[in-house]
Design an enzyme around this catalytic site. Sequence first.
Site, PDB file in Angstrom:
ATOM      1  CE1 TYR A  95      19.555 -16.960 -45.001  1.00 16.23           C
ATOM      2  CE2 TYR A  95      18.900 -16.666 -42.724  1.00 16.23           C
ATOM      3  CZ  TYR A  95      19.309 -17.483 -43.758  1.00 16.23           C
ATOM      4  OH  TYR A  95      19.468 -18.831 -43.535  1.00 16.23           O
ATOM      5  N   PRO A 151      12.063 -28.893 -41.467  1.00 15.53           N
ATOM      6  CG  PRO A 151      11.149 -28.034 -39.488  1.00 15.53           C
ATOM      7  CD  PRO A 151      12.127 -27.705 -40.579  1.00 15.53           C
ATOM      8  CB  VAL A 152       7.024 -28.959 -42.459  1.00 18.71           C
ATOM      9  CG1 VAL A 152       6.725 -28.993 -40.978  1.00 18.71           C
ATOM     10  CG2 VAL A 152       7.340 -27.542 -42.912  1.00 18.71           C
ATOM     11  CE  LYS A 156      12.379 -27.729 -51.410  1.00 22.24           C
ATOM     12  NZ  LYS A 156      12.756 -28.067 -52.811  1.00 22.24           N
ATOM     13  CG  LEU A 195       5.655 -33.794 -48.903  1.00 23.16           C
ATOM     14  CD1 LEU A 195       4.615 -33.698 -50.024  1.00 23.16           C
ATOM     15  CD2 LEU A 195       6.879 -34.556 -49.402  1.00 23.16           C
ATOM     16  CG  LEU A 196       6.939 -34.126 -44.071  1.00 19.81           C
ATOM     17  CD1 LEU A 196       8.274 -34.291 -43.369  1.00 19.81           C
ATOM     18  CD2 LEU A 196       6.238 -35.471 -44.218  1.00 19.81           C
ATOM     19  CB  THR A 197       1.905 -29.090 -43.586  1.00 17.52           C
ATOM     20  OG1 THR A 197       1.557 -28.903 -44.971  1.00 17.52           O
ATOM     21  CG2 THR A 197       3.316 -28.577 -43.335  1.00 17.52           C
TER      22      THR A 197
END
Length: 304
Positions: free
Chosen positions: A50, A198-199, A201, A203-205
């Site tokens: 990173y 967990p979301v 990218k 999409l689950l927001t």
Amino acid sequence: MQKNVLKSGLEISEVGLGCMSLGTDIVKAEPIIDRAIEHGITYFDTADMYDKGINEKIVGKTLKKYQSREDIVIGTKVGNHLKDDGTTFWDPSKKHIKSAIKSSLKNLGLDYLDLYQLHGGTIDDPLDETISAFEELKQEGLVRAYGISSIRPNVIKYYLEHSNIETIMNQFNLIDNRVESLLDEIHSNKVKILARGPVFKGLLTAKSNQILDDKFEDGIFDYSYQTLGETIASVKEIESNLTALSFNYLSSQDALGSIIVGASSVEQLDENIKNYNLSAEIGFETLKAARGRVKNLEYTQHLN
């Protein structure tokens, strides 16, 4: 915050901070790490690649003021060999792993690592040599626990059968539920999942419609753009807070070690923690109904 325990006795917070999104300015990154501590996050996930080691340096320097706390757990990853020209090549050799840890320890300002993970891997790697490297690092007191970051079923199964891994980092969320088919085997080996993405990218927001158009125009996995949109809309009929729902889904898994959330701002981290706390209010029947609206995905590559 809930703590989950690895085989070695290492305790990790059920939400961990994925440090990749912190950037290269410590002035901006430090408040995010400090807020994570305030929220009860004790697991911090980085990697040697990173920002070419800058991320490790920022994480190490910022967490140094908390060095008297025994509950802070730092994990980093290895396997991407940085060349002098700035490019990388995959190198899971014992020589590289045992050399790279020296740089990571220096960057982080540590004498040993809590968790050291292989940052990828294929079934064609010198698997036993790689495992031997991690085992030797444990024996030398330089690593408390080790694991892998992989979505390849054949690699995951080999490590479960032939090593003492304690963690598997894997993309895992309500939509990308491919790893479900491996969870019983993972759990039976007392290995914990570190759930990244967990979301999915974004999409689950609450921004699911915008993210669908911006990032999933061609669909993904077994979903076309249209069926993915219809699925998300259907799930929202059951529970409108998609982030809390996905966190609840992950927390319900016996094999869960930590949900790895990224954050490029304090506000973004606060939002994630708010939704994690709200996830506890979602009942089993709601989760069961929502899970029934999404596809059961299976891995289709790297099976043998």
